[in-house]
Design a protein around this motif. Sequence first.
Motif, PDB file in Angstrom:
ATOM      1  N   ARG A 366      14.968  -9.475  28.216  1.00 38.26           N
ATOM      2  CA  ARG A 366      13.806  -9.454  29.098  1.00 38.26           C
ATOM      3  C   ARG A 366      13.709  -8.066  29.464  1.00 38.26           C
ATOM      4  O   ARG A 366      12.380  -7.605  29.619  1.00 38.26           O
ATOM      5  CB  ARG A 366      14.400 -10.241  30.442  1.00 38.26           C
ATOM      6  CG  ARG A 366      13.042 -10.420  31.426  1.00 38.26           C
ATOM      7  CD  ARG A 366      13.585 -10.973  32.825  1.00 38.26           C
ATOM      8  NE  ARG A 366      12.747 -10.659  33.844  1.00 38.26           N
ATOM      9  CZ  ARG A 366      11.639 -11.325  34.202  1.00 38.26           C
ATOM     10  NH1 ARG A 366      11.426 -12.495  33.389  1.00 38.26           N
ATOM     11  NH2 ARG A 366      10.680 -11.119  35.058  1.00 38.26           N
ATOM     12  N   GLU A 367      14.754  -7.108  29.615  1.00 40.39           N
ATOM     13  CA  GLU A 367      14.477  -5.897  30.035  1.00 40.39           C
ATOM     14  C   GLU A 367      13.626  -5.226  28.869  1.00 40.39           C
ATOM     15  O   GLU A 367      12.832  -4.176  29.095  1.00 40.39           O
ATOM     16  CB  GLU A 367      16.084  -5.068  30.044  1.00 40.39           C
ATOM     17  CG  GLU A 367      15.898  -3.569  30.269  1.00 40.39           C
ATOM     18  CD  GLU A 367      17.145  -3.058  30.313  1.00 40.39           C
ATOM     19  OE1 GLU A 367      17.263  -1.815  30.373  1.00 40.39           O
ATOM     20  OE2 GLU A 367      18.169  -3.782  30.373  1.00 40.39           O
ATOM     21  N   VAL A 370       9.995  -5.994  29.338  1.00 37.03           N
ATOM     22  CA  VAL A 370       9.440  -5.365  30.318  1.00 37.03           C
ATOM     23  C   VAL A 370       9.193  -3.918  29.806  1.00 37.03           C
ATOM     24  O   VAL A 370       8.085  -3.026  30.417  1.00 37.03           O
ATOM     25  CB  VAL A 370      10.450  -5.325  31.609  1.00 37.03           C
ATOM     26  CG1 VAL A 370      10.049  -4.263  32.596  1.00 37.03           C
ATOM     27  CG2 VAL A 370      10.558  -6.725  32.265  1.00 37.03           C
ATOM     28  N   VAL A 382       7.475   0.245  35.530  1.00 35.08           N
ATOM     29  CA  VAL A 382       8.340  -0.771  35.243  1.00 35.08           C
ATOM     30  C   VAL A 382       8.439  -2.020  36.414  1.00 35.08           C
ATOM     31  O   VAL A 382       8.513  -3.178  35.731  1.00 35.08           O
ATOM     32  CB  VAL A 382       9.726  -0.129  35.353  1.00 35.08           C
ATOM     33  CG1 VAL A 382      10.869  -1.092  35.005  1.00 35.08           C
ATOM     34  CG2 VAL A 382       9.974   0.789  34.091  1.00 35.08           C
ATOM     35  N   GLU A 383       8.486  -1.802  37.579  1.00 37.12           N
ATOM     36  CA  GLU A 383       8.237  -2.877  38.404  1.00 37.12           C
ATOM     37  C   GLU A 383       6.981  -3.761  38.191  1.00 37.12           C
ATOM     38  O   GLU A 383       7.138  -4.860  38.228  1.00 37.12           O
ATOM     39  CB  GLU A 383       8.362  -2.438  39.857  1.00 37.12           C
ATOM     40  CG  GLU A 383       8.356  -3.300  40.992  1.00 37.12           C
ATOM     41  CD  GLU A 383       8.679  -2.674  42.265  1.00 37.12           C
ATOM     42  OE1 GLU A 383       8.434  -3.676  43.193  1.00 37.12           O
ATOM     43  OE2 GLU A 383       9.016  -1.686  42.401  1.00 37.12           O
ATOM     44  N   ASP A 386       7.704  -5.837  35.202  1.00 36.59           N
ATOM     45  CA  ASP A 386       8.368  -6.994  35.520  1.00 36.59           C
ATOM     46  C   ASP A 386       7.569  -8.205  35.978  1.00 36.59           C
ATOM     47  O   ASP A 386       7.833  -9.209  35.716  1.00 36.59           O
ATOM     48  CB  ASP A 386       9.501  -6.599  36.471  1.00 36.59           C
ATOM     49  CG  ASP A 386      10.422  -7.585  36.494  1.00 36.59           C
ATOM     50  OD1 ASP A 386      11.269  -7.825  35.625  1.00 36.59           O
ATOM     51  OD2 ASP A 386      10.818  -8.247  37.684  1.00 36.59           O
ATOM     52  N   GLN A 387       6.778  -7.714  36.965  1.00 36.58           N
ATOM     53  CA  GLN A 387       6.048  -8.718  37.702  1.00 36.58           C
ATOM     54  C   GLN A 387       5.174  -9.555  36.697  1.00 36.58           C
ATOM     55  O   GLN A 387       4.654 -10.505  36.626  1.00 36.58           O
ATOM     56  CB  GLN A 387       5.254  -8.036  38.820  1.00 36.58           C
ATOM     57  CG  GLN A 387       5.955  -7.581  40.054  1.00 36.58           C
ATOM     58  CD  GLN A 387       5.215  -6.913  40.825  1.00 36.58           C
ATOM     59  OE1 GLN A 387       3.921  -6.807  40.641  1.00 36.58           O
ATOM     60  NE2 GLN A 387       5.750  -6.217  42.093  1.00 36.58           N
ATOM     61  N   ASP A 402      16.647 -14.752  29.939  1.00 41.09           N
ATOM     62  CA  ASP A 402      17.140 -13.646  29.185  1.00 41.09           C
ATOM     63  C   ASP A 402      18.020 -14.110  28.177  1.00 41.09           C
ATOM     64  O   ASP A 402      18.990 -14.563  28.163  1.00 41.09           O
ATOM     65  CB  ASP A 402      17.931 -12.527  29.861  1.00 41.09           C
ATOM     66  CG  ASP A 402      18.163 -11.559  29.405  1.00 41.09           C
ATOM     67  OD1 ASP A 402      17.466 -11.097  28.346  1.00 41.09           O
ATOM     68  OD2 ASP A 402      18.828 -10.437  30.020  1.00 41.09           O
TER      69      ASP A 402
END
Length: 846
Positions: A366-367, A370, A382-383, A386-387, A402
């Motif tokens: 997942r990272e 993103v 980045v935030e 992620d959304q 993940d």
Amino acid sequence: MAQGGGVATGEKGVAIGGDVHGGVIATGNHVTVVYQGVEVAIPSPEAVARHRAALRERLETDARTRWGGMSLYIQEEGATLPIEASPYQTGRLGPRENLLRLLHTAGRLLVLGEPGSGKTVSLERLAWELCSPPETVGPPPELAGPGPELAVPVLVRLFHYAGTSLAEWVRASLQETGHLRLDDERALAAFLQEGKSRCFFLFDGLNEVPPPYRDRLVDELVRWMAACSRHCVVLTSRSQDEVWRRLRGEVNQTVVVQPIGDAQARGYLVAHLGEQRGAGLYERLAERLRAMARTPLVLWLIKEAGTAGEAVPGNRGELYTRFVSRMLRRDTDRRMDAEIREPVKRRALADLAFYLGLGQRLSCAREEAVEVVARRLGEGQVEQADQVVGACARHGLLAGDDPVWFAPHPTVQEHFAALALQEQAQREWQVGRWGRLQQAARRLLAGHEQGLAGRAADDWWMETFVQLAGLVDDADRLAREVARVNPWLAWWCVEEGRGVAEGTRQAVAERSIRLLESERVTDRRRAVAALAQVRSERVVRPLLRAAADPDAEVAGLAVQALVEMGEAARPLVREALGGTDRRLWDAALRYLVAQPDEALWAEVPGKVWEEILGQPMVWVPPGPFQMGSDKRRDVQAFDNELPQHEVILPGYWIGRYPVTVAQFRTFVEASGHRPDDPRSLEGPDDHPVVWVIWYDALAFCRWLSAKAGMPVALPSEAEWEKAARGTDGHVYPWGNEPPDEGRCNFRNNVKGTTPVGRYSPQGDSPYGCADMAGNVWEWTRSLYRKYPYDPKDGRENVEAGESRVLRGGAFVNGDWDVRCAARYWYDPYRWGRLYGFRLVASPVHL
């Protein structure tokens, strides 16, 4: 502590006491067994039962999450849309069978199919059924154990594979529900060896494994199947991928998922949308989309479009575009993630799909996902990225916590990758003359295609390009560029795109024809697959040449295409039979083998048989004849020839003469076969071979079949008798007159065998067969059974070791034994100076 000899367990079911029966200590959650001299805890039957119930519930939950309702693919779809598959027979397909039935009885099964053909959902359905009552499943006969066993499906999605130990991966899969405790790989091995369960290992998506890990996975799977002989293993792959060929020799059977029939597709839409809406939607489908609707996933997408009241899409690309729009807008209309605009989500998914495609992967952390999205949004986002990833997951277009992957099917990733390629195509096509020269220079320096065309040369991007063809404005240009590196894929782009010029279609076909002469078998396979889609008389001739390809799959695909072309192929097949090109003779015969009822069978010239099989053959037309004897017409008839009865046979070719000493000697020298009696290699070259057991004759037929590329066998006794007496019920081959020394070798009148054909034509049968009365008894394929003759009662089983029928009489026999209906039988392992054989060539043996 348990009382009265009971079993006490500590935390998590660890045994600390209990009854011992045969080396097994039982607890509520596990039993302790002795495996390789060591006590090992493995799951108990009760734990297995709880695991099955939990797995069934999880499969239902997953289906609701991905498809929006349980009835769509797992619970009810088997009734409204059964998926069928055909055995794969080296380029040819056998009869269609229900795929779920094949899966239930699998020992080692490889399932091939197009994207969205139903491979994965069939495995899910199988797993669901195996976890459902009744509690047990009976194994196939070849894997049957001492009694019924609990079935434990293990569904392993291979796109997650990254080189880890397969045993460790399977162990983790079994423990996912939390009911099966397997402390280490030793515990797994003990469970598989000593447990009372039978596992169905369902390895889904060989083609989805990233290339760097494929070699290791193949090796692991080979070892796994060898070590787990008591358990079932099913493998799936897209047909176009090549990795499955490396495992084909490890399975009992390979099957290909077949398209849905038109009636099934229409019935499915009617069942879900009602008669008026469903039938109306099906009738509005264009021919191309109707052909695509024979794939379950595409049909489901069409049904979803119909449910939403949308217009009928024109191609696959549009179909996926509308599906994605529905998924995004469905939740946006409910104000879920509405603050993130739809174009942002689409662009993020396209970037992620393209990024995964570059690594030939179907999932990532997942990272990592993103980070990919953040690069598009800009520095420090980045935030926000992620959304966006979270929103796409809530829309049902991504799955997993993940790692993450595209949902509900890998073709959704390919759709978004196509959107990314569409942007790349627009950039490449908008450059001016100087830019095009730069592109050509880069290609020249690199030694291979770059950019869009470079991706078209890579198998990983095949489905992506097919969807791209339905999205781009200039599908004609796309097809021309793809044709430079991959004519097979270019043809699918032609079929999928709009506004493709006829000249482009012809250019793609011409490139495919040139590839038929490639030294690479993969090129030839794809070339013939592309030509099979053209459906034009201009490709019949190259397909006919491809039908003689040394690769059985290329030849089989070409033959199948010729058969589907119907009357368009027949004139060239007839021309090939009348010509002098040995390769085209081979091709024409392979075409005929695929069509048992084709009238051209009777037109095969004698020169073709003499070149292909090394001996002359005669044609016996299809139809009925009277088999056996009627004592009112033949007073010498034996009881085992009664009653006389009608038998109907297809047409076939049978040897004009028995196989000679010279022909049998050639076989022995070429094949290395060791005849049961070396005296079979002695004697004059033109005399019938003798001193052969039935298995020597069978070996000769199998060798010649492989050498000639067509089925050659011993005749059944029905085929032998019809060839000998015709349809008029002759007592002897020449008629009803008694034999004499001018018609056949009998009564020991020359004290041995005579050259084949010595008594021809006066002793010939109505069809021109020689030596069917006297000289040597001839082995047939048939087991000795009472009349009436029934080819379906097991008498034509070549694997049985019982007595086989001989026909025709030998040089020592009297006139009663050289009659056409006379039957003799002998142990197939026995031999003598009186026993020989002749051949029959036919695609159908009764």
